[in-house]
Motif scaffolding. Sequence first.
Motif, PDB file in Angstrom:
ATOM      1  N   ARG A   2       0.837  -1.199   0.000  1.00 12.82           N
ATOM      2  CA  ARG A   2       0.000   0.000   0.000  1.00 12.82           C
ATOM      3  C   ARG A   2       0.874   1.252   0.000  1.00 12.82           C
ATOM      4  O   ARG A   2       0.631   2.198  -0.766  1.00 12.82           O
ATOM      5  CB  ARG A   2      -0.914   0.014   1.218  1.00 12.82           C
ATOM      6  CG  ARG A   2      -1.677   1.322   1.375  1.00 12.82           C
ATOM      7  CD  ARG A   2      -2.440   1.401   2.677  1.00 12.82           C
ATOM      8  NE  ARG A   2      -2.895   2.769   2.930  1.00 12.82           N
ATOM      9  CZ  ARG A   2      -3.598   3.148   3.991  1.00 12.82           C
ATOM     10  NH1 ARG A   2      -3.943   2.251   4.916  1.00 12.82           N
ATOM     11  NH2 ARG A   2      -3.973   4.396   4.142  1.00 12.82           N
ATOM     12  N   GLY A   3       1.892   1.266   0.874  1.00 16.84           N
ATOM     13  CA  GLY A   3       2.776   2.419   0.922  1.00 16.84           C
ATOM     14  C   GLY A   3       3.475   2.658  -0.400  1.00 16.84           C
ATOM     15  O   GLY A   3       3.580   3.806  -0.871  1.00 16.84           O
ATOM     16  N   LEU A   4       3.970   1.588  -1.022  1.00 15.22           N
ATOM     17  CA  LEU A   4       4.656   1.732  -2.303  1.00 15.22           C
ATOM     18  C   LEU A   4       3.712   2.294  -3.353  1.00 15.22           C
ATOM     19  O   LEU A   4       4.090   3.164  -4.143  1.00 15.22           O
ATOM     20  CB  LEU A   4       5.220   0.379  -2.747  1.00 15.22           C
ATOM     21  CG  LEU A   4       5.932   0.349  -4.100  1.00 15.22           C
ATOM     22  CD1 LEU A   4       7.098   1.333  -4.139  1.00 15.22           C
ATOM     23  CD2 LEU A   4       6.406  -1.064  -4.428  1.00 15.22           C
ATOM     24  N   ALA A   5       2.471   1.807  -3.372  1.00 10.52           N
ATOM     25  CA  ALA A   5       1.501   2.307  -4.352  1.00 10.52           C
ATOM     26  C   ALA A   5       1.227   3.788  -4.153  1.00 10.52           C
ATOM     27  O   ALA A   5       1.135   4.560  -5.126  1.00 10.52           O
ATOM     28  CB  ALA A   5       0.203   1.503  -4.255  1.00 10.52           C
ATOM     29  N   GLU A   6       1.102   4.211  -2.885  1.00 13.11           N
ATOM     30  CA  GLU A   6       0.863   5.633  -2.608  1.00 13.11           C
ATOM     31  C   GLU A   6       2.055   6.483  -3.039  1.00 13.11           C
ATOM     32  O   GLU A   6       1.894   7.536  -3.666  1.00 13.11           O
ATOM     33  CB  GLU A   6       0.567   5.829  -1.123  1.00 13.11           C
ATOM     34  CG  GLU A   6      -0.757   5.219  -0.684  1.00 13.11           C
ATOM     35  CD  GLU A   6      -1.009   5.346   0.811  1.00 13.11           C
ATOM     36  OE1 GLU A   6      -2.168   5.166   1.203  1.00 13.11           O
ATOM     37  OE2 GLU A   6      -0.057   5.619   1.566  1.00 13.11           O
ATOM     38  N   LEU A   7       3.251   6.026  -2.705  1.00 17.74           N
ATOM     39  CA  LEU A   7       4.457   6.772  -3.079  1.00 17.74           C
ATOM     40  C   LEU A   7       4.626   6.812  -4.592  1.00 17.74           C
ATOM     41  O   LEU A   7       4.992   7.856  -5.167  1.00 17.74           O
ATOM     42  CB  LEU A   7       5.679   6.139  -2.422  1.00 17.74           C
ATOM     43  CG  LEU A   7       5.685   6.145  -0.889  1.00 17.74           C
ATOM     44  CD1 LEU A   7       6.792   5.239  -0.356  1.00 17.74           C
ATOM     45  CD2 LEU A   7       5.826   7.559  -0.332  1.00 17.74           C
ATOM     46  N   ARG A   8       4.338   5.708  -5.240  1.00 23.27           N
ATOM     47  CA  ARG A   8       4.429   5.648  -6.708  1.00 23.27           C
ATOM     48  C   ARG A   8       3.478   6.666  -7.342  1.00 23.27           C
ATOM     49  O   ARG A   8       3.820   7.331  -8.319  1.00 23.27           O
ATOM     50  CB  ARG A   8       4.083   4.235  -7.169  1.00 23.27           C
ATOM     51  CG  ARG A   8       4.173   4.009  -8.666  1.00 23.27           C
ATOM     52  CD  ARG A   8       3.706   2.593  -8.996  1.00 23.27           C
ATOM     53  NE  ARG A   8       4.606   1.584  -8.461  1.00 23.27           N
ATOM     54  CZ  ARG A   8       4.201   0.420  -7.925  1.00 23.27           C
ATOM     55  NH1 ARG A   8       2.895   0.158  -7.819  1.00 23.27           N
ATOM     56  NH2 ARG A   8       5.079  -0.445  -7.497  1.00 23.27           N
ATOM     57  N   GLY A   9       2.297   6.786  -6.749  1.00 21.04           N
ATOM     58  CA  GLY A   9       1.336   7.752  -7.277  1.00 21.04           C
ATOM     59  C   GLY A   9       1.822   9.180  -7.129  1.00 21.04           C
ATOM     60  O   GLY A   9       1.658  10.006  -8.041  1.00 21.04           O
ATOM     61  N   VAL A  10       2.414   9.502  -5.971  1.00 23.35           N
ATOM     62  CA  VAL A  10       2.954  10.846  -5.767  1.00 23.35           C
ATOM     63  C   VAL A  10       4.066  11.130  -6.776  1.00 23.35           C
ATOM     64  O   VAL A  10       4.112  12.201  -7.399  1.00 23.35           O
ATOM     65  CB  VAL A  10       3.474  11.006  -4.327  1.00 23.35           C
ATOM     66  CG1 VAL A  10       4.244  12.318  -4.179  1.00 23.35           C
ATOM     67  CG2 VAL A  10       2.321  10.966  -3.337  1.00 23.35           C
ATOM     68  N   ILE A  11       4.963  10.170  -6.955  1.00 20.59           N
ATOM     69  CA  ILE A  11       6.075  10.355  -7.892  1.00 20.59           C
ATOM     70  C   ILE A  11       5.550  10.560  -9.308  1.00 20.59           C
ATOM     71  O   ILE A  11       6.002  11.459 -10.042  1.00 20.59           O
ATOM     72  CB  ILE A  11       7.035   9.154  -7.819  1.00 20.59           C
ATOM     73  CG1 ILE A  11       7.741   9.130  -6.459  1.00 20.59           C
ATOM     74  CG2 ILE A  11       8.060   9.196  -8.955  1.00 20.59           C
ATOM     75  CD1 ILE A  11       8.451   7.822  -6.154  1.00 20.59           C
ATOM     76  N   ALA A  12       4.560   9.753  -9.704  1.00 19.76           N
ATOM     77  CA  ALA A  12       3.998   9.887 -11.045  1.00 19.76           C
ATOM     78  C   ALA A  12       3.314  11.237 -11.220  1.00 19.76           C
ATOM     79  O   ALA A  12       3.468  11.902 -12.262  1.00 19.76           O
ATOM     80  CB  ALA A  12       3.012   8.746 -11.306  1.00 19.76           C
ATOM     81  N   GLY A  13       2.575  11.660 -10.200  1.00 19.26           N
ATOM     82  CA  GLY A  13       1.874  12.933 -10.304  1.00 19.26           C
ATOM     83  C   GLY A  13       2.826  14.115 -10.384  1.00 19.26           C
ATOM     84  O   GLY A  13       2.654  15.027 -11.204  1.00 19.26           O
TER      85      GLY A  13
END
Length: 395
Positions: free
Chosen positions: A375-386
């Motif tokens: 879950r944490g990785l998915a959230e961080l990945r989303g921030v990086i992508a955004g």
Amino acid sequence: MKESWRWYGPLDRISLGDVAQTGASSIVTALHEIPYGEIWPREIIAERKAGIMAAGFDWVVVESLPIHERIKRNDGDLSGLFANYRQSMANLAAEGIKTICYNFMPLLDWTRTDLAAPVANGGSCLRFSAPKMAALELFMLGRSAAREDYSADVITAAELWFRASTDADRAELMHSVMSGLPGAFERYDADGLKAALKRYEGIDRRALRAHYQRFLEEIIPAAEDLGMRFCVHPDDPPRDILGLPRIVSAADDIAWILNAVDSPANGLTLCAGSLGANPDNDVPAIVRKFASRIWFAHLRNVRKDVDGSFEEAAHLSGDTDMVDLIAALLQEEARRRASGDKDWEIPFRPDHGHELLDDAARNTHPGYPLIGRMRGLAELRGVIAGLSYAGTPAS
């Protein structure tokens, strides 16, 4: 940024096949089965690397190549320990593994008093309770000097907890405090911990800094010759505990370390949670100040209490502005790339996730569940992508 995942090798209940499903591309690991101070043989490094590569990953960071306690105490003839450490470095470099995360925390690694504190919407997290830690120090270890380290309110709460606690409660507290030592070959009960602490008597902040500087002077020139990057992990928690000085807890500490041996090989692991547990730290500002020497990042968040307690928060909902922090790291990556640095990507890993859904049934290393970290990785990945899509505007 390069997505990585901490994996404990044969000790881990999470397989590399499981890790592949998280989307992470790289592995952070160590030879946890080898006792501190012994040489890591090249053939064992090569075997571990081959297994990681066969599963579709690269071994991007060593976490950790442990520092023997005698080095931290500057105890006796250390020439053999330093020689062994340098040989392990050479063996890692020969296999192409050139980034090493390590810490200089005396005796204990990360320290928590609760391994499964409840989270509001279900699940559990790691927690550091100042009253419980004070109870351990004052009433289980009999360290009267600890009264100077805690507020009167915390000491009162500690005494109330201790009086109400059972032998099982106290054993669980000791187990929790000892659980931050994955791969270590010593675990202590109260008497054992007292004996271990006695070996640190007389070592204050100034002395520990001197011992650390000796380590850097012995190791960083070898790292330069090998083309390696060392990156120190901040103290966790970022405060003295058990009468032991902590010397990697704030921006001034980091500046001292990087200047002690001023070399690109002497760098920082940016741990957002460790630094974030110190209310005086502005973590995004620390990232910007030391960006050029950050070689690895642990991205997690904490929620602090006024008494000095804290607990692991969800990655995007704690006290640290994780979006601003990631923006600062992306800005540094852009600078490196523009300068022609071929190794411009900063590896990061999601750290200390909540135990969610059926995580508890896996009985993984405390703080390292599968679903919570995914879950944490998915959230961080989303921030990086955004941020990347938006062009990561400078702050």
